[in-house]
Design a protein around this motif. Structure first.
Motif, mmCIF file in Angstrom:
data_model
loop_
_atom_site.group_PDB
_atom_site.id
_atom_site.type_symbol
_atom_site.label_atom_id
_atom_site.label_comp_id
_atom_site.label_asym_id
_atom_site.label_seq_id
_atom_site.Cartn_x
_atom_site.Cartn_y
_atom_site.Cartn_z
ATOM 1 N N UNK A 1 0.822 -1.224 0.000
ATOM 2 C CA UNK A 1 0.000 0.000 0.000
ATOM 3 C C UNK A 1 0.849 1.264 0.000
ATOM 4 N N UNK A 2 2.133 1.165 0.397
ATOM 5 C CA UNK A 2 3.021 2.333 0.391
ATOM 6 C C UNK A 2 3.678 2.571 -0.962
ATOM 7 N N UNK A 3 3.576 1.609 -1.880
ATOM 8 C CA UNK A 3 4.256 1.719 -3.166
ATOM 9 C C UNK A 3 3.644 2.844 -4.014
ATOM 10 N N UNK A 4 4.517 3.725 -4.503
ATOM 11 C CA UNK A 4 4.087 4.865 -5.332
ATOM 12 C C UNK A 4 4.597 4.688 -6.758
ATOM 13 N N UNK A 5 3.923 5.362 -7.677
ATOM 14 C CA UNK A 5 4.369 5.301 -9.071
ATOM 15 C C UNK A 5 5.755 5.916 -9.221
ATOM 16 N N UNK A 6 6.065 6.904 -8.389
ATOM 17 C CA UNK A 6 7.381 7.535 -8.456
ATOM 18 C C UNK A 6 8.496 6.613 -7.958
ATOM 19 N N UNK A 7 8.131 5.511 -7.300
ATOM 20 C CA UNK A 7 9.131 4.564 -6.799
ATOM 21 C C UNK A 7 9.629 3.608 -7.887
ATOM 22 N N UNK A 8 8.976 3.631 -9.047
ATOM 23 C CA UNK A 8 9.323 2.684 -10.113
ATOM 24 C C UNK A 8 10.239 3.371 -11.124
ATOM 25 N N UNK A 9 11.431 2.843 -11.268
ATOM 26 C CA UNK A 9 12.413 3.345 -12.238
ATOM 27 C C UNK A 9 12.366 2.431 -13.454
ATOM 28 N N UNK A 10 11.562 2.846 -14.447
ATOM 29 C CA UNK A 10 11.339 1.992 -15.605
ATOM 30 C C UNK A 10 12.620 1.802 -16.417
ATOM 31 N N UNK A 11 13.403 2.872 -16.519
ATOM 32 C CA UNK A 11 14.602 2.818 -17.366
ATOM 33 C C UNK A 11 15.646 1.853 -16.803
ATOM 34 N N UNK A 12 15.896 1.954 -15.491
ATOM 35 C CA UNK A 12 16.910 1.103 -14.869
ATOM 36 C C UNK A 12 16.349 -0.198 -14.309
ATOM 37 N N UNK A 13 15.039 -0.379 -14.475
ATOM 38 C CA UNK A 13 14.353 -1.608 -14.047
ATOM 39 C C UNK A 13 14.570 -1.881 -12.550
ATOM 40 N N UNK A 14 14.250 -0.866 -11.767
ATOM 41 C CA UNK A 14 14.356 -0.970 -10.308
ATOM 42 C C UNK A 14 13.064 -0.472 -9.658
ATOM 43 N N UNK A 15 12.806 -0.948 -8.445
ATOM 44 C CA UNK A 15 11.672 -0.468 -7.654
ATOM 45 C C UNK A 15 12.182 -0.111 -6.265
ATOM 46 N N UNK A 16 11.838 1.081 -5.795
ATOM 47 C CA UNK A 16 12.177 1.495 -4.438
ATOM 48 C C UNK A 16 11.010 1.131 -3.524
#
Length: 432
Positions: free
Chosen positions: A236-251
């Motif tokens: 529930x804390x996951x935000x769209x800004x946490x997803x780095x599409x280019x580097x294929x990472x998720x914060x």
């Protein structure tokens, strides 16, 4: 000033009581019970300091104040307070104290609060809500733990309840509400319960995702199983800004590990997650901050809704619905990657991971049997090859070796041996 009085009990033990010279005709008396003469004299000394301080309006010695705070019994403190020699000790009921403590834990996750509440209920059901904290002793604590065993609760559940009871009463002791922690001596035991572990296969998860009512639920299931996120806190804390599409990472923001100085961790944008996340971006409004916008209310029961999804898919529910999804992902990754890497992605330690997350799967058994069978086959082939090779070598050597004389000659101590050269006398090899 105070004086000690003593008398022998029926079994020959000395019983002490203390009497305070309050006024000429008023001498408050309090029984100290069956204690040693040394302890009785020590109590008398502290009471003398308190009565002198009250008489001359001074502060008692620090040692007496410490005794009053930590060692004096509640009955004795209440007795002294009743006559104005000290302040009354604060008292609280069991339910009131634990409930207030749980309310104060604003930093705790929803799952931690739920566990606290479960332990509070186990204590209140046994001792009653209005039981005074200082009326619970070591024997009561023993009987409470045994009652949990008698109920047939698992070792892990009992361990959790005991640890929480120790925690609650440790705080009560720090606040001076109890002299000692009556649960301190109890054995908690381990919280691992192997019977509740379940490796959830990909085919099962994919079927559940297929039967999920919307993209939000598909993501909840996928993020728990293929992302290894805690549910509901991290999902529930996951935000769209946490997803780095280019580097294929998720914060991943982690409320649970924030208190340990690890407020977030970075994980790969796993290939199982990307199609669902990409589909969700097309459906999400531009103003959306969180990936999961539904089911954010505290009263949303994700477990019950997930069970309904599983029922619709024809799948029987398993224990620890979301925890086992996350544990299955860690078990899966641990087969291909170093443990420190997997634990960094999962947000736990290698000790916790091996104890509570990693599981033995059916594939492990099949792989082991296949490896053993394969090893036997390989060994048999190697032996047969060596035997054939050895036989060919022997034949080749025999065809190349000249015929030998097998005349037996006398060996040492009369034993005979096969001679490799014909016997000869002492004549020279060559005659000239």
């Amino acid at each position: 000033m105070a004086s000690l009085q003593k008398r022998k009990s029926s079994n020959g033990k000395w019983l002490y009581r203390i009497q305070i010279n309050y006024q000429d005709d008023i001498r408050p008396t309090k029984s100290l019970g069956r204690i040693s003469e040394r302890d009785a004299n020590e109590i008398k000394g502290h009471v003398d300091h308190l009565t002198d301080a009250a008489k001359y309006n001074t502060t008692p010695p620090a040692k007496t104040l410490d005794w009053l705070e930590t060692e004096a019994t509640n009955d004795l403190v209440n007795f002294l307070a009743r006559w104005g020699f000290c302040s009354p000790r604060e008292r609280s009921t069991l339910d009131e104290f634990i409930s207030n403590y749980i309310k104060s834990r604003q930093d705790a996750s929803a799952n931690t609060i739920r566990n606290f509440e479960n332990s509070r209920k186990k204590l209140v059901d046994y001792f009653q809500a209005d039981r005074q904290l200082d009326q619970i002793n070591n024997g009561d604590a023993n009987e409470w733990r045994q009652s949990l065993v008698n109920q047939g609760l698992s070792d892990a559940t009992i361990s959790k309840a005991v640890k929480h009871a120790k925690q609650f009463f440790r705080l009560a002791k720090d606040k001076g509400l109890v002299r000692c922690n009556p649960f301190h001596h109890l054995r908690a035991g381990g919280e691992e319960n192997a019977s509740r572990k379940r490796f959830v296969k990909r085919t099962t998860v994919d079927l559940a995702i297929e039967n999920a009512p919307d993209i939000q639920w598909k993501l909840i299931i996928a993020l728990a199983r293929y992302g290894g996120l805690r549910c509901p806190s991290e999902i529930l804390e996951l935000k769209w800004s946490d997803i780095d599409w280019e580097n294929r990472r998720i914060m991943v923001s982690s409320p649970k590990t924030k208190r340990q100085g690890k407020p977030f961790r970075e994980i790969p944008l796993f290939p199982e997650l990307r199609p669902l996340l990409e589909h969700a971006t097309h459906l999400a409004p531009e103003s959306a901050t969180f990936v999961i916008t539904k089911y954010r209310q505290r009263n949303s029961n994700l477990r019950s809704q997930f069970k309904r999804i599983l029922k619709r898919a024809g799948i029987g529910p398993w224990e620890r619905l979301f925890q086992n999804l996350r544990a299955s992902r860690q078990t899966e990754l641990a087969k291909y990657l170093p443990s420190h890497v997997v634990c960094a992605w999962m947000g736990n330690s290698e000790t916790v991971g091996s104890k509570h997350y990693l599981q033995v799967t059916d594939d492990d058994y099949e792989r082991a049997l296949g490896a053993i069978s394969g090893a036997h086959v390989k060994e048999s082939v190697q032996k047969a090859t060596l035997q054939r090779t050895a036989g060919k070598c022997d034949e080749s050597l025999e065809s190349q070796t000249p015929e030998r004389d097998t005349t037996e000659v006398a060996g040492p101590l009369g034993f005979s041996k096969t001679g490799l050269v014909p016997p000869r006398g002492v004549e020279p090899l060559f005659s000239g």
